[in-house]
Design an enzyme around this catalytic site. Structure first.
Site, short mmCIF file in Angstrom:
data_model
loop_
_atom_site.label_atom_id
_atom_site.label_comp_id
_atom_site.label_asym_id
_atom_site.label_seq_id
_atom_site.Cartn_x
_atom_site.Cartn_y
_atom_site.Cartn_z
N ARG A 1 0.82 -1.23 0.00
CA ARG A 1 0.00 0.00 0.00
C ARG A 1 0.84 1.27 0.00
O ARG A 1 0.63 2.18 -0.82
CB ARG A 1 -0.91 0.02 1.24
CG ARG A 1 -2.15 -0.80 1.11
CD ARG A 1 -2.53 -1.36 2.48
NE ARG A 1 -1.67 -2.49 2.76
CZ ARG A 1 -1.98 -3.74 2.47
NH1 ARG A 1 -3.17 -4.02 2.02
NH2 ARG A 1 -1.13 -4.73 2.67
N THR A 2 1.79 1.36 0.93
CA THR A 2 2.55 2.61 1.08
C THR A 2 3.39 2.87 -0.16
O THR A 2 3.40 3.98 -0.70
CB THR A 2 3.44 2.52 2.34
OG1 THR A 2 2.64 2.10 3.44
CG2 THR A 2 4.08 3.86 2.65
N LYS B 1 26.00 -4.57 -0.49
CA LYS B 1 27.47 -4.68 -0.56
C LYS B 1 28.12 -3.98 0.61
O LYS B 1 29.34 -3.77 0.62
CB LYS B 1 27.97 -4.07 -1.87
CG LYS B 1 27.40 -4.68 -3.12
CD LYS B 1 27.99 -3.97 -4.34
CE LYS B 1 27.07 -4.04 -5.54
NZ LYS B 1 27.44 -3.07 -6.57
N ARG C 1 11.10 3.76 4.00
CA ARG C 1 10.60 2.76 4.95
C ARG C 1 11.81 2.00 5.46
O ARG C 1 12.68 1.59 4.68
CB ARG C 1 9.62 1.79 4.31
CG ARG C 1 9.29 0.63 5.24
CD ARG C 1 8.13 -0.19 4.82
NE ARG C 1 6.88 0.52 5.03
CZ ARG C 1 5.68 -0.06 5.02
NH1 ARG C 1 5.59 -1.35 4.83
NH2 ARG C 1 4.58 0.65 5.19
N HIS D 1 4.25 5.96 11.56
CA HIS D 1 3.86 5.78 10.15
C HIS D 1 2.87 6.92 9.86
O HIS D 1 1.67 6.70 9.72
CB HIS D 1 3.21 4.41 9.98
CG HIS D 1 3.05 3.94 8.57
ND1 HIS D 1 3.28 4.74 7.46
CD2 HIS D 1 2.64 2.72 8.06
CE1 HIS D 1 3.05 4.03 6.36
NE2 HIS D 1 2.66 2.82 6.71
#
Ligand code: CP
Length: 330
Positions: free
Chosen positions: A70-71, A98, A120, A150
């Site tokens: 969704r986000t 890496k 995120r 959030h």
């Protein structure tokens, strides 16, 4: 990945340079109402040429170190609806694998000309740290950090309730049921729903809803009936299997038996037609039944659609705040 700065929840108090959307604490009722007016304009004027080229000179990176549907998709759609350039970076396909540091990753994105970074990350406080790190060189928008915050999800939840109740949220009772302990969404919602202010009740087993949650501005319940009693709205929270320590719930079946939201339980305790919300993704048959999630009380799909509108509003607020009065006049 090395992070040289660790931040806890007190990081929300720091002063930032530049315009960012990293903390739910930045949004009081006045600011939310302005964002909702922008969101309404984005909805009303979808496809309008003034919107489709609004950010045509901007580049937005979505930088995701954790999975999302969704986000991620709604931020991408928001970016594309404004004609901005979009690039996506996930930890799996990047030089983070890496051993590149987060500082170098952000510095690289800035050198590539990104104006905004939607992040995120599994660690609490990373969005705030990133906003401090980049300063006014770019905007950072928090797409969810650990169990911390959030903000765009909290804002879209408030928008969904605001639209459903025609702006009359003050004093309405909302029952939030589920895994509060591992949820960043509930921390955002406690901050934002208390701005209206709504009467917030949180319910779940003691292992997932510690009594200390009351300090965040809610009434804590460990029985479903009093939590749902006369609720104007009900929200289910996901049982976060990936964040569960062993033994926090006896079993998903036992959890559903005691705390699962069903059509019958809402009919028995909540107000007639009280809507049901879920930030998603849902464990159907655990915290909510299919019948309720897909039934006439459900606002779950509305939440998803509002996610694009709120994220459009946040992009305007961060990237072109000087244009807000003009956009609101269209
Ligand atoms: N609600 C939410 O944040 O969903 P995603 O994890 O799918 O983005």
């Amino acid at each position: 990945m090395a992070l040289t700065v660790k931040l806890g929840s007190q990081s929300d108090e720091v002063t930032l340079s530049g315009r960012h959307a990293v903390s739910s604490k930045a949004y009081d009722m006045v600011r939310m109402t302005e964002l909702f007016r922008l969101a309404e304009q984005c909805d009303r004027l979808v496809g309008d040429a003034r919107l489709t080229r609004l950010l045509s000179n901007k580049t937005v990176a979505t930088v995701f170190f954790e999975n999302s549907t969704r986000t991620r998709v709604s931020f991408e759609l928001a970016v594309k609806r404004f004609g901005a350039t979009h690039v996506h970076l996930s930890a799996d396909g990047s030089s983070v694998k890496k051993g590149e540091t987060l500082e170098d990753t952000l510095g690289t994105l800035l050198a590539l000309g990104c104006d905004a970074l939607v992040m995120r990350h599994p660690e609490n406080g990373v969005a705030m740290w990133a906003a401090q790190y980049v300063g006014d060189a770019a905007s950072v928008l928090n797409g969810g950090d650990g169990t911390h915050d959030h903000p765009s999800q909290g804002l879209l939840d408030s928008l969904t309730l605001y639209r459903h109740f025609n702006g009359e949220l003050a004093g309405k009772k909302i029952a939030i049921v589920g895994d509060a302990l591992h949820s960043r969404v509930i921390r955002s919602n406690l901050q934002l729903l208390n701005q209206w202010p709504m009467d917030v009740h949180v319910c779940g087993p003691t292992t997932l809803v510690p009594d200390s949650f009351a300090d965040l501005g809610c009434t804590v319940h460990h029985d479903l009936a009093p939590a749902l009693k006369d609720a104007d709205a009900v929200m289910a929270l996901r049982i976060q299997h990936e964040r569960q320590d062993a033994g926090l719930i006896e079993s998903v079946e036992a959890y559903h038996q005691e705390f699962g939201l069903t059509t019958e339980r809402l009919a028995q305790y909540a107000k007639p037609d009280a809507p049901v919300l879920h930030p998603g993704p849902a464990n159907r048959g655990v915290e909510i039944t299919d019948e309720l999630a897909d039934g006439p009380r459900s606002l779950i799909r509305n939440q998803v659609a509002h996610g694009v509108l709120i994220r459009q509003a946040l992009l305007i607020d961060c990237l072109i705040p000087e244009k807000i009065p003009e956009i609101l006049s269209w």
